[in-house]
Design an enzyme around this catalytic site. Sequence first.
Site, PDB file in Angstrom:
ATOM      1  CB  THR A   1      -0.859   0.048   1.278  1.00  0.00           C
ATOM      2  OG1 THR A   1       0.026   0.071   2.402  1.00  0.00           O
ATOM      3  CG2 THR A   1      -1.775  -1.145   1.388  1.00  0.00           C
TER       4      THR A   1
ATOM      5  CD  GLU B   1      -5.391  -2.446   1.868  1.00  0.00           C
ATOM      6  OE1 GLU B   1      -5.628  -1.866   0.785  1.00  0.00           O
ATOM      7  OE2 GLU B   1      -4.933  -1.851   2.856  1.00  0.00           O
TER       8      GLU B   1
ATOM      9  CD1 TRP C   1     -17.604  11.816  13.434  1.00  0.00           C
ATOM     10  CD2 TRP C   1     -18.344  10.119  12.180  1.00  0.00           C
ATOM     11  NE1 TRP C   1     -17.154  10.646  13.996  1.00  0.00           N
ATOM     12  CE2 TRP C   1     -17.585   9.586  13.248  1.00  0.00           C
ATOM     13  CE3 TRP C   1     -18.899   9.227  11.254  1.00  0.00           C
ATOM     14  CZ2 TRP C   1     -17.370   8.223  13.415  1.00  0.00           C
ATOM     15  CZ3 TRP C   1     -18.681   7.873  11.419  1.00  0.00           C
ATOM     16  CH2 TRP C   1     -17.925   7.373  12.495  1.00  0.00           C
TER      17      TRP C   1
END
Length: 538
Positions: A182, A327, A440
């Site tokens: 990654t 992934e 959020w």
Amino acid sequence: MMDTQLTLTGFLKRGERFFPNKQIISRTSPTMTHRFSFKDYVKRTHRLADALKKLGMKRGTKVGTFGWNHHRHLEAYFAIPCSGAILHTINIRLAPEHIVYIINHAEDEILLIDGDLFPLVEPALIHLKTVKHVIVMTDDVTIPESSFPNVHSYEQLLQEADESFVFPKDLDENMQAGMCYTSATTGMPKGVMYTHRSIVLHSIALGLSESFGLKESDVALPVVPMFHVNAWGFPFAALNFGSNIVLPGPMFTPALLLDLIEQENVTITAGVPTIWMGVLAEQQKQPRDLSSIRLIISGGSASPKGLIQAYIEKLGVPYVNAYGMTETSPLVSMSHPTTEMTKYEAEDLLDIRVTQGLTASLIDTEVVNEKGEVPWDGVTMGELRIRGPWIASEYYKDERTNEAFRDGWLYTGDIAVMTKEGYIKITDRTKDLIKSGGEWISSVDLENALMSHPAVLEAAVIAIPHPKWLERPLACVVLKENAYASKEELISSLENDFAKWWLPDDVVFLQEIPKTSVGKFLKAKLREDLKSYELPID
Ligand code: AMP
């Protein structure tokens, strides 16, 4: 039913047998473009496998590649896994310490390096613990100066190798075939191993009309690098489906990409949004004929609404957002609208196109919070988790596995909502979330809206510590050349679409937004750069 093995050898054989005359167009330097038929390509792939075997490549040997998108890299894509060895594609844009780390961590024994990139890696060679041979990929047989003992010329090795080399016939589909690390924004990169089976299934999924719909009549131009999640699977799938492949080589520009599209009649292409921003600007300066294109795939980070709109409405070119990760091989979802959505109002349809889309066949996705799966209401945020046959189940020899892989799921670290239609909409990375007074705020939504302003080129919104609300959003904006907008104007342009408490407290103007090695906004660096910034007191 027969239990035949899903291995890449079958793809190579199919490409050779049924599509011998299909073409690989490979640019290797500003002055050199090669054209190979699949038939000749497969012969060279056999030679490469023979040459690597002579240098000691065995089953399970990791062979690293450090190169641009070109035919030699494509030869490695099949020669290595079809021999039972493991193709490790290395991101050429990583910091030297990360490059050394991943080669040592993967325990690569042979490295294939592009001639023009060799000076980048040469100083690091003494720090590599397991590498025994280095092969330099150039158009001729020259070998650059180096104190490393075993440096070979790729073309020389191929000349001396045997074309009648036979790939083993007993590979198991669960054998490791490839690996990729990654592009870490924090900590060391994490390794992901792909198997023959996962790559084969992922490639077949790229042929579905709900995804890339890759087919024989396509001319595919993967702009996404071959070191970024296997160029999103294009090289493997194109060989199997018999699509022509156009590889843009080193140091390409938007102008070059447009020329390639026009000259080679490219039908399908893929890359990150920053590529498509550059291509759009160039196309507006000097228009090329783009009528051959049936699909532009944009992924890796969110595409601003204005960009999608410009391609679809101004240029008349289909542009679809795709979501995935290293992934996940990478395909997870794509934002093709369903037939029902084509009846939506233009604005609602654009809201769908901007999402990360509908989950691909064979893949399972859920957005979850502490109460379980969130309702499909387009507002309740949670973490996206994924499972499926081309989703990794662990990081390679890495204790960070336990953070991301739990209860049979990959926890992505992406915060998302589900629209009422079941389309995934990423609102943030967990690390980038802004939590204001316990609620959020989606930085991605604010960025998208800011980037729709005509004066704004790029916008990234980050959290800044706040004494009362703990965190508040700060907008970091890069204006377009010769364009102007004040802070007040930018903030008020958001007022219609967002609650008051979502609006950024301030705007800072920058020359550029720092980016990762694959062109995504590097918000960790932005937060670091703005560490001593203080929000205006209200
Ligand atoms: P990488 O492993 O470098 O491909 O990065 C994967 C991450 O990129 C994901 O976890 C997302 O945060 C982000 N990403 C990938 N595709 C998209 C997309 N279409 N829209 C928004 N974010 C994306």
